[in-house]
Design an enzyme around this catalytic site. Sequence first.
Site, PDB file in Angstrom:
ATOM      1  N   LYS A 168       0.834  -1.212   0.000  1.00 44.56           N
ATOM      2  CA  LYS A 168       0.000   0.000   0.000  1.00 44.56           C
ATOM      3  C   LYS A 168       0.865   1.257   0.000  1.00 44.56           C
ATOM      4  CE  LYS A 168      -4.118  -1.842   0.250  1.00 44.56           C
ATOM      5  NZ  LYS A 168      -5.091  -1.761  -0.804  1.00 44.56           N
TER       6      LYS A 168
ATOM      7  N   LYS B   7      -6.375 -14.704 -13.615  1.00 43.87           N
ATOM      8  CA  LYS B   7      -7.624 -14.876 -12.869  1.00 43.87           C
ATOM      9  C   LYS B   7      -8.644 -13.792 -13.179  1.00 43.87           C
ATOM     10  CE  LYS B   7      -7.112 -15.193  -8.423  1.00 43.87           C
ATOM     11  NZ  LYS B   7      -6.831 -15.532  -7.028  1.00 43.87           N
TER      12      LYS B   7
ATOM     13  N   LYS C  91     -11.882  -7.831 -10.964  1.00 39.61           N
ATOM     14  CA  LYS C  91     -12.499  -6.547 -11.295  1.00 39.61           C
ATOM     15  C   LYS C  91     -11.480  -5.572 -11.877  1.00 39.61           C
ATOM     16  CE  LYS C  91     -16.447  -4.999  -8.702  1.00 39.61           C
ATOM     17  NZ  LYS C  91     -16.981  -4.551  -7.448  1.00 39.61           N
TER      18      LYS C  91
HETATM   19  P1  AMP Z   1     -11.449  -9.661  -4.035  1.00 39.20           P
HETATM   20  O1  AMP Z   1     -12.604  -8.821  -3.614  1.00 39.20           O
HETATM   21  O2  AMP Z   1     -11.076  -9.536  -5.477  1.00 39.20           O
HETATM   22  O3  AMP Z   1     -10.286  -9.518  -3.079  1.00 39.20           O
HETATM   23  O4  AMP Z   1     -11.914 -11.183  -3.869  1.00 39.20           O
HETATM   24  C1  AMP Z   1     -12.427 -11.674  -2.674  1.00 39.20           C
HETATM   25  C2  AMP Z   1     -12.196 -13.158  -2.602  1.00 39.20           C
HETATM   26  O5  AMP Z   1     -12.821 -13.798  -3.744  1.00 39.20           O
HETATM   27  C3  AMP Z   1     -10.738 -13.571  -2.681  1.00 39.20           C
HETATM   28  O6  AMP Z   1     -10.150 -13.608  -1.415  1.00 39.20           O
HETATM   29  C4  AMP Z   1     -10.821 -14.968  -3.272  1.00 39.20           C
HETATM   30  O7  AMP Z   1     -11.133 -15.916  -2.268  1.00 39.20           O
HETATM   31  C5  AMP Z   1     -12.021 -14.884  -4.192  1.00 39.20           C
HETATM   32  N1  AMP Z   1     -11.638 -14.655  -5.598  1.00 39.20           N
HETATM   33  C6  AMP Z   1     -11.561 -13.468  -6.241  1.00 39.20           C
HETATM   34  N2  AMP Z   1     -11.256 -13.641  -7.544  1.00 39.20           N
HETATM   35  C7  AMP Z   1     -11.125 -14.978  -7.732  1.00 39.20           C
HETATM   36  C8  AMP Z   1     -10.831 -15.813  -8.875  1.00 39.20           C
HETATM   37  N3  AMP Z   1     -10.639 -15.295 -10.071  1.00 39.20           N
HETATM   38  N4  AMP Z   1     -10.770 -17.157  -8.678  1.00 39.20           N
HETATM   39  C9  AMP Z   1     -10.992 -17.700  -7.454  1.00 39.20           C
HETATM   40  N5  AMP Z   1     -11.296 -16.973  -6.364  1.00 39.20           N
HETATM   41  C10 AMP Z   1     -11.353 -15.630  -6.491  1.00 39.20           C
END
Ligand code: AMP
Length: 332
Positions: free
Chosen positions: A113, A196, A199
């Site tokens: 950060k 992966k 967003k």
């Molecule tokens: P984020 O809000 O992007 O940090 O995602 C929250 C949680 O969703 C992460 O801690 C992962 O457990 C899961 N996650 C997000 N993107 C993926 C992905 N492409 N494949 C698998 N799990 C994901």
Amino acid sequence: MNEIVVSGVRPTGKLHLGNYFGAVVNFVKMQNEYPNCYFFVADYHSLTTHPNPIDLSSNVRLTLIEYLACGLDPNKCTLYAQSDVPQIAELYLVFNMLAYLGELEKVPTFKDKVRSQPDNVNAGLLTYPVLMAVDILIHHAQKVPVGKDQMQHIEMTRNFANRFNHLYKVDYFKEPHGFHYGGEPVSVPSLDGQGKMSKSKGENTCIYLSDEEDVIRKKVMKATTDSGPTEPNQPKNEAIQNIFELMNLVSKPETIAHFNDTYNNCTIRYGDMKKQIAEDMVAFIAPIRENIRQYEADKDLLKRIMQDGGEKARISASKTIREVREIIGLKF
Ligand code: AMP
């Protein structure tokens, strides 16, 4: 299984398929296996990025709605907004006295950060692991479903818990542990053929649980492929591997086998494959989107669920705060 489970989610608003298969399904599974699950939306945490108030409140609401729509059941777990439990803020204050600048400055997520947002290196960012420890310890959780990147925070939580016990000569806080279901963690691929689903890679690389049918179809049809295999049983490149992985998530085994066969004998038509994935994805997401719509329409129901969840979380948290005050001598 009587262990207490705690996990927080960021109020990011719209969930995509990666969030669903990577995180939400595990919560749904855990609520059926563990009677004491606390799941919360981490709205205090998100203040480190100074969101505007309207975005923050609507994202917290949407995140709760989407988790409910995916099957989190307020009768099986305690679902709440972190800021509905002010006892968390009090315990955070206490634990900030036990956390040292040197150890907090070394945390890799803090260092990231500092690099990525040098204009906003606030104290909340520095003490983020303290707040996370408190989220867990306030309910005496033993199990915390987290990804690999959060494992260090769980270790810090154990350190803080032990430090508290040592300083006040008690055996009060138990050590929590990171939890994940066995096997390879699911990784949902991006529609752009690389890495992966996330967003941060742009709207068109993600399928959201709230996407309308036509939007899903359009996005899937645009997913990256190549010009097709030129020889039998050719290894798949990343983009093709990804498209098969997306199919694995939503299609029937016989459908997947069919497209694997056509890939291996070089008769595959990616257009047909993507049409099939799109239809299977539309069918998969339709009931979730319908649930989202219903929760959005019934504001009273959501309010009631949040009030009940907050109340249950406050009962557990107040007991901890009462006992902590007693232990540390805040009693008159
Ligand atoms: P984020 O809000 O992007 O940090 O995602 C929250 C949680 O969703 C992460 O801690 C992962 O457990 C899961 N996650 C997000 N993107 C993926 C992905 N492409 N494949 C698998 N799990 C994901």
